[in-house]
Scaffold this active site. Sequence first.
Site, mmCIF file in Angstrom:
data_model
loop_
_atom_site.group_PDB
_atom_site.id
_atom_site.type_symbol
_atom_site.label_atom_id
_atom_site.label_comp_id
_atom_site.label_asym_id
_atom_site.label_seq_id
_atom_site.Cartn_x
_atom_site.Cartn_y
_atom_site.Cartn_z
ATOM 1 N N ARG A 23 -14.443 -10.668 39.778
ATOM 2 C CA ARG A 23 -15.069 -10.084 40.655
ATOM 3 C C ARG A 23 -16.277 -8.878 39.796
ATOM 4 O O ARG A 23 -15.426 -6.949 40.358
ATOM 5 C CB ARG A 23 -14.267 -8.643 41.266
ATOM 6 C CG ARG A 23 -12.966 -10.370 42.031
ATOM 7 C CD ARG A 23 -13.555 -10.719 43.623
ATOM 8 N NE ARG A 23 -12.838 -11.655 43.967
ATOM 9 C CZ ARG A 23 -12.837 -12.565 44.224
ATOM 10 N NH1 ARG A 23 -13.280 -13.358 42.730
ATOM 11 N NH2 ARG A 23 -11.843 -14.104 44.326
ATOM 12 N N SER A 75 -9.831 -7.329 50.817
ATOM 13 C CA SER A 75 -8.668 -7.305 49.773
ATOM 14 C C SER A 75 -8.625 -6.374 48.684
ATOM 15 O O SER A 75 -10.023 -6.184 48.367
ATOM 16 C CB SER A 75 -8.712 -8.821 48.165
ATOM 17 O OG SER A 75 -8.416 -9.609 49.003
ATOM 18 N N GLU A 96 -10.136 -3.293 43.610
ATOM 19 C CA GLU A 96 -11.427 -4.377 44.159
ATOM 20 C C GLU A 96 -11.870 -4.017 45.118
ATOM 21 O O GLU A 96 -13.300 -4.362 45.061
ATOM 22 C CB GLU A 96 -10.359 -5.766 44.336
ATOM 23 C CG GLU A 96 -11.537 -6.871 44.675
ATOM 24 C CD GLU A 96 -11.106 -8.320 45.128
ATOM 25 O OE1 GLU A 96 -11.809 -8.907 45.992
ATOM 26 O OE2 GLU A 96 -9.827 -8.724 44.656
#
Length: 301
Positions: free
Chosen positions: A169, A218, A288
């Site tokens: 990520r 998320s 995130e």
Amino acid sequence: MEATPELRGKLTPNAPLAPLVWFKSGGTADWLFEPKDVADLQALLAALDPQVPVMALGLGSNLIVRDGGVPGVVVRLGKPFAKVMAIDAVTLDCGGGASGILVSSTARDAGIAGLEFLRSIPGTVGGFVRMNGGAYGREVKDILVDCDVVMRTGEVARLPVAELGYAYRHSELADGNIVVSARFRGQPGEPEAIQAEMDRISAAREASQPLRSKTGGSTFKNPDGHKAWALVDAAGCRGLTLGGAQVSEKHTNFLINTGTATSAEIEALGEDVRARVKQTQGVELQWEIKRVGRIKHKDLP
């Protein structure tokens, strides 16, 4: 904004960002620019004082815009950047404003397999190339050939996947650099089988995630050896609230705006969850969701 070149796109001062992001909260952009094409974006960035911050905004699905607004220029790539086309039997050329749904559907129609997971990423090409978006065991680094980036200086560079410094990520693309297109490569497949895989992914998401809520996807990255949702659940945070913000009952790695939450409440709830997980599980969760902009102090307008 100081003297700007002759722009063909739309430049809006004090533009509300809450309607453009999934949480439906947050302040305004000092300036919102929706360029007509790549040359239009280049012209603006080249003319801007190098000290003025620049941020790209896609679908706003993985973003908390703080209540004090976003300084500088927010660039939103709209319809001119939302085209997707096959350039050979296994490769798609995708505009930075194209959604994951459009990319995966175009791949299906062209008989290109391996891009089905993009169906489940609620964002645009520019965003998930920048953050190495992924789901269901695949991520962008597995399919990306290269991407075109307009640098903060206004110059355009074509960067191969090896130069993006991808990790989980994360990429090493500098702030202010905007992904305007990308090439994705899959493998030959049958449209019916590709559609079946997309349907499976859609059903799994629908069953497990609060897709019909004001959310940001998320919230925390999965730590090594752990699932973020399980840590949040074990810390007793399922359904936890702060003002109008709530930890989803359906999927504990999702925060929800139940209707009236400020961005400050959403972010503070996330920090509370992080603290509880650290205290009870001994694991430090990392955000995130990207949090951007100025914190609005209560004694200021």
